[in-house]
Design an enzyme around this catalytic site. Structure first.
Site, mmCIF file in Angstrom:
data_model
loop_
_atom_site.group_PDB
_atom_site.id
_atom_site.type_symbol
_atom_site.label_atom_id
_atom_site.label_comp_id
_atom_site.label_asym_id
_atom_site.label_seq_id
_atom_site.Cartn_x
_atom_site.Cartn_y
_atom_site.Cartn_z
ATOM 1 N N ARG A 1 0.842 -1.196 0.000
ATOM 2 C CA ARG A 1 0.000 0.000 0.000
ATOM 3 C C ARG A 1 0.876 1.243 0.000
ATOM 4 N NH1 ARG A 1 -1.871 0.758 4.302
ATOM 5 N NH2 ARG A 1 -1.226 -1.085 5.459
ATOM 6 N N GLY B 1 -4.185 -3.960 -1.638
ATOM 7 C CA GLY B 1 -4.867 -2.886 -0.910
ATOM 8 C C GLY B 1 -5.101 -1.641 -1.748
ATOM 9 N N ALA C 1 0.075 -6.603 9.121
ATOM 10 C CA ALA C 1 1.196 -7.520 9.371
ATOM 11 C C ALA C 1 1.568 -7.592 10.849
ATOM 12 C CB ALA C 1 2.411 -7.150 8.505
ATOM 13 N N GLY D 1 -0.433 -9.785 12.966
ATOM 14 C CA GLY D 1 -0.900 -11.042 13.551
ATOM 15 C C GLY D 1 -2.378 -11.361 13.495
ATOM 16 N N THR E 1 -4.317 -12.554 10.859
ATOM 17 C CA THR E 1 -4.571 -13.816 10.169
ATOM 18 C C THR E 1 -4.161 -14.984 11.064
ATOM 19 O OG1 THR E 1 -4.203 -12.744 8.047
ATOM 20 C CG2 THR E 1 -4.067 -15.147 8.073
ATOM 21 N N ASP F 1 -9.411 -9.945 8.670
ATOM 22 C CA ASP F 1 -8.897 -8.597 8.371
ATOM 23 C C ASP F 1 -9.918 -7.481 8.591
ATOM 24 O OD1 ASP F 1 -6.553 -7.145 7.410
ATOM 25 O OD2 ASP F 1 -7.741 -6.647 5.639
ATOM 26 N N ASN G 1 6.393 -8.482 1.969
ATOM 27 C CA ASN G 1 4.941 -8.294 1.901
ATOM 28 C C ASN G 1 4.320 -9.186 0.821
ATOM 29 O OD1 ASN G 1 2.482 -7.069 2.778
ATOM 30 N ND2 ASN G 1 2.521 -5.751 0.946
ATOM 31 N N GLY H 1 0.107 -20.250 18.553
ATOM 32 C CA GLY H 1 -0.847 -21.099 19.276
ATOM 33 C C GLY H 1 -0.935 -20.733 20.758
ATOM 34 N N ASP H 2 0.183 -20.313 21.334
ATOM 35 C CA ASP H 2 0.178 -19.999 22.768
ATOM 36 C C ASP H 2 -0.596 -18.721 23.078
ATOM 37 O OD1 ASP H 2 1.579 -22.202 23.986
ATOM 38 O OD2 ASP H 2 3.348 -21.533 22.859
HETATM 39 P P1 GTP Z 1 -2.501 -7.786 7.313
HETATM 40 O O1 GTP Z 1 -2.986 -8.827 6.366
HETATM 41 O O2 GTP Z 1 -1.398 -6.956 6.745
HETATM 42 O O3 GTP Z 1 -3.590 -6.926 7.873
HETATM 43 O O4 GTP Z 1 -1.730 -8.546 8.513
HETATM 44 P P2 GTP Z 1 -2.173 -9.464 9.751
HETATM 45 O O5 GTP Z 1 -2.465 -8.599 10.920
HETATM 46 O O6 GTP Z 1 -3.197 -10.447 9.347
HETATM 47 O O7 GTP Z 1 -0.801 -10.206 10.116
HETATM 48 P P3 GTP Z 1 -0.383 -11.744 9.982
HETATM 49 O O8 GTP Z 1 -1.198 -12.644 10.860
HETATM 50 O O9 GTP Z 1 -0.314 -12.094 8.546
HETATM 51 O O10 GTP Z 1 1.085 -11.708 10.599
HETATM 52 C C1 GTP Z 1 2.111 -10.903 10.068
HETATM 53 C C2 GTP Z 1 3.460 -11.410 10.511
HETATM 54 O O11 GTP Z 1 3.530 -11.462 11.940
HETATM 55 C C3 GTP Z 1 3.748 -12.818 10.001
HETATM 56 O O12 GTP Z 1 5.076 -12.900 9.534
HETATM 57 C C4 GTP Z 1 3.547 -13.675 11.223
HETATM 58 O O13 GTP Z 1 4.346 -14.842 11.175
HETATM 59 C C5 GTP Z 1 3.924 -12.752 12.384
HETATM 60 N N1 GTP Z 1 3.155 -13.089 13.610
HETATM 61 C C6 GTP Z 1 1.832 -13.330 13.704
HETATM 62 N N2 GTP Z 1 1.465 -13.670 14.959
HETATM 63 C C7 GTP Z 1 2.596 -13.646 15.703
HETATM 64 C C8 GTP Z 1 2.881 -13.910 17.085
HETATM 65 O O14 GTP Z 1 2.011 -14.248 17.896
HETATM 66 N N3 GTP Z 1 4.184 -13.762 17.478
HETATM 67 C C9 GTP Z 1 5.175 -13.387 16.607
HETATM 68 N N4 GTP Z 1 6.416 -13.270 17.078
HETATM 69 N N5 GTP Z 1 4.940 -13.146 15.288
HETATM 70 C C10 GTP Z 1 3.676 -13.270 14.843
HETATM 71 C C1 SPV Z 2 -3.055 -4.606 5.145
HETATM 72 O O1 SPV Z 2 -2.088 -3.988 4.676
HETATM 73 O O2 SPV Z 2 -3.565 -4.321 6.261
HETATM 74 C C2 SPV Z 2 -3.617 -5.750 4.402
HETATM 75 C C3 SPV Z 2 -3.154 -6.001 3.045
HETATM 76 O O3 SPV Z 2 -4.511 -6.415 4.908
HETATM 77 S S1 SPV Z 2 -3.903 -4.936 1.897
HETATM 78 O O4 SPV Z 2 -5.211 -5.486 1.554
HETATM 79 O O5 SPV Z 2 -3.065 -4.886 0.739
HETATM 80 O O6 SPV Z 2 -4.080 -3.620 2.472
HETATM 81 MN MN MN Z 3 -5.085 -5.671 6.925
#
Ligand code: GTP
Ligand code: SPV
Ligand code: MN
Length: 582
Positions: free
Chosen positions: A70, A200, A250, A252, A254, A276, A363, A490-491
């Site tokens: 984005r 995005g 990004a 956490g 998902t 999301d 990304n 998971g924790d």
């Molecule tokens: P968007 O799609 O951008 O909105 O992101 P999101 O909030 O869904 O983030 P996502 O779950 O994809 O996680 C982004 C990054 O953070 C990945 O590389 C994951 O592996 C890392 N991550 C997610 N959960 C954890 C966690 O509990 N601990 C750590 N250390 N890293 C995490």
């Molecule tokens: C974000 O950036 O928060 C995403 C990916 O979920 S995008 O849909 O490209 O914005």
């Molecule tokens: Mn997002």
């Protein structure tokens, strides 16, 4: 003319006159249409077929290297009054914005096909769902929209019934970053985006409609459009509680949405409703009821593995589109964090050389239908949505912020959300790891002035309301060795359990000026390898550190001027005073 709705036909005509496509295609959303688009993109090189024996119907898209995330500096909210967009947005006057971007759209589809994509955000028959039409010249966008939304004939029927829809116009243009703009006209319920093919910026149903336009509409209509996952926690007795959680891009969402409970939780199950975006509105019972407006996941690939997110990994071996991941020698998708396989080609298609940086773009993303997720909840299709018991805010904070705390009440919870800070990630262009305020994880997505948004949040606290409790979490605290202290993934179940127990009134807590924290004995820590010192770090409030944090939060609230709600300032003053006393 392909629609019964004259207003839609007129708009398509108008756009075609401006952009001058060779052909117009009205998308029906069928499987045959999807396959024909894939064939077309295999011919043009927009898609590369991945190994059909390990990954049937999976394709790789390599974007232009200047178009991978984005672009917040090129994203505008164009309200009549600049103050209505607020200091949280870039603003341009609507007339000027239309003039500027229409000049770029003029003739931009010559030689191309104009696709008309009717889509519905949310279950087709949901009263909370809303529709839009995206016009684009990108077959990649059409294919992704088919996975991410309810797209095609059914959506068009609802649009014709409703008579209204959000108008989204997109063209990849020539991908020159100097001619790239993502413009929003919330007062016209319209979006114009040119010069980028990235998710995005280009899949207009997602951030542009479901967050920026929808948040503006939600304020007028009394609901909320949020950057939140939705999950259900089922306990061994078969009771399910639903939680919505807002973490910045990004950070956490998902991963939490698809969590598989650790061994210490026999008989527990996490159900995924969304990863999301969350639309929620008060129901007749006073609770907030939520739907996921999306139908698929556009998830971050790097870090996704059988260890971190087995549910996600399992759905990525068929019927998926990968963008900017690396490829193994036998054409399997690959990214950093996968324990097996190794990259032969990087995300730009070059022979992999570690000197060029990571093999997969940080990304890089997958697009996949939510129905492929093993934890996908049948309630995700419920037109009424699910009732929310807890709202969780969270950021990426290497220091200061404890693992979890509970706000005292709704107003304090709104302050906790407004005050959120997080280190920036690769989801947007610009520096990574810079701490910034990202209120409710909506800094890049709120379609109006944050001060008015905070007031809107506060307005839900009224007679008869049965609002969720509000919490804050941080999975990203680092120790002196620079490593994450909390194992995460998971924790995180251990934190979710405490959250639900607090909602039910069955778990203990330690009251502090910033909110209520679990004591070690309030958490299920069975089977966790955490030193007492680490645990102390995660569950202790650094009062001096928080006093300066609150001073900075005060400056942030002041930056919105007189529009900042008094109730929020008073709540801030109360907490600051408590911190000073301590
Ligand atoms: P968007 O799609 O951008 O909105 O992101 P999101 O909030 O869904 O983030 P996502 O779950 O994809 O996680 C982004 C990054 O953070 C990945 O590389 C994951 O592996 C890392 N991550 C997610 N959960 C954890 C966690 O509990 N601990 C750590 N250390 N890293 C995490
Ligand atoms: C974000 O950036 O928060 C995403 C990916 O979920 S995008 O849909 O490209 O914005
Ligand atoms: Mn997002």
């Amino acid at each position: 003319m392909a629609s019964k709705l004259e207003a839609l036909n007129r708009w398509v005509d108008e756009v075609a006159r401006l952009t001058q496509p060779d052909r117009i295609h009205w998308c029906d959303g069928s499987e045959a249409e999807y396959q024909a688009l894939v064939e077309l993109m295999l011919d043009t090189g927009d898609l590369i077929e991945l190994n059909p024996s390990t990954h049937p119907n999976c394709y790789l898209h390599r974007s232009n290297p200047s178009d991978v995330a984005r672009v917040e500096h090129l994203t505008f909210v164009c309200t009549q009054e600049a103050d209505d967009a607020g200091p949280n947005n870039h603003w341009m006057a609507p007339d000027e914005a239309h003039r500027k971007i229409d000049a770029l759209f003029a003739g931009c589809m010559k030689g191309r096909t104009l696709y008309v994509i009717p889509y519905c955000m949310g279950p087709i028959d949901s009263p909370i769902a809303r529709c839009g039409v995206e016009i684009t010249d990108s077959p990649y966008v059409v294919a992704n929209m088919r996975i991410m939304t309810r797209m095609g004939v059914k959506a068009l029927e609802r649009i014709e019934r409703d008579g209204t829809f959000v108008r989204g116009l997109h063209s990849t243009g020539d991908l020159d970053p100097a001619k790239r703009f993502i413009m929003h006209f919330p007062e016209e319920r319209a979006i114009k985006s040119i010069g980028s093919g990235y998710g995005g910026n280009a899949l207009l149903g997602k951030k542009c409609h479901a967050l920026r336009i929808a948040s503006h509409q939600a304020r007028q209509e009394g609901w909320l459009a949020e950057h939140m996952l939705i999950l259900g926690i089922e306990n061994p007795q078969g009771e399910t509680h639903y939680v919505a959680a807002a973490f910045p891009s990004a950070c956490g969402k998902t991963n939490l949405a698809m969590l598989i409970p650790p061994k210490a939780y026999p008989g527990w199950k996490i159900w995924t409703i969304g990863d999301d975006i969350c639309w929620m509105q008060p129901g007749p019972d006073g609770r907030l009821w939520a739907i996921n407006p999306e139908a698929g996941f556009f998830g971050v690939a790097p870090g996704t593995s059988a260890k971190t997110n087995p549910n996600a990994l399992a759905m990525l071996d068929r019927d998926a589109i990968f963008t900017n991941v690396a490829e193994t020698a036998d054409n399997q998708p690959w990214w950093e964090g996968l324990p097996d396989g190794k990259p032969a080609k990087d995300w730009q298609g070059r022979d992999y050389d570690p000197a060029n940086g990571p093999a997969a773009h940080p990304n890089s993303r997958f697009t996949v239908s939510a129905r492929q997720c093993a934890s996908w909840s049948p309630r995700a299709e419920d037109p009424q949505g699910v009732p929310i018991s807890a709202i969780v805010f969270g950021g990426r904070r290497e220091s200061l912020v404890p693992l979890v705390f509970e706000s005292r009440d709704w107003t304090h919870g709104v302050l906790v959300g407004a005050a959120m800070g997080s280190e920036t990630t690769a989801a947007a262009t610009g520096a990574v790891g810079v701490l910034r305020r990202d209120s409710m994880a909506m800094k890049p997505f709120c379609g109006y002035n944050f001060a008015d948004y905070f007031a809107h949040w506060l307005s839900f606290d009224k007679a008869g309301a049965k609002l969720p409790k509000i919490f804050h979490v941080n999975w990203f605290r680092k120790g002196a060795d620079g490593k994450f202290v909390w194992p995460g993934f998971g924790d995180n179940m251990r934190v979710l359990e405490w959250v639900i127990e607090r909602c039910k009134g069955t778990a203990g807590a330690n009251e502090t000026p910033i909110g209520n924290l679990p004591r070690a004995q309030d958490l299920n820590l069975a089977g966790l390898d955490l030193s007492p010192a680490d645990l102390e770090l995660l569950l202790t409030v650094d009062r001096d550190g928080w006093a300066s944090e609150y001073a900075s939060i005060g400056e942030y609230l002041d930056s919105f001027g007189a529009r900042t709600p008094d109730a929020l300032r008073q709540e801030h003053a109360r907490t600051s005073a408590a911190l000073a006393q301590a």
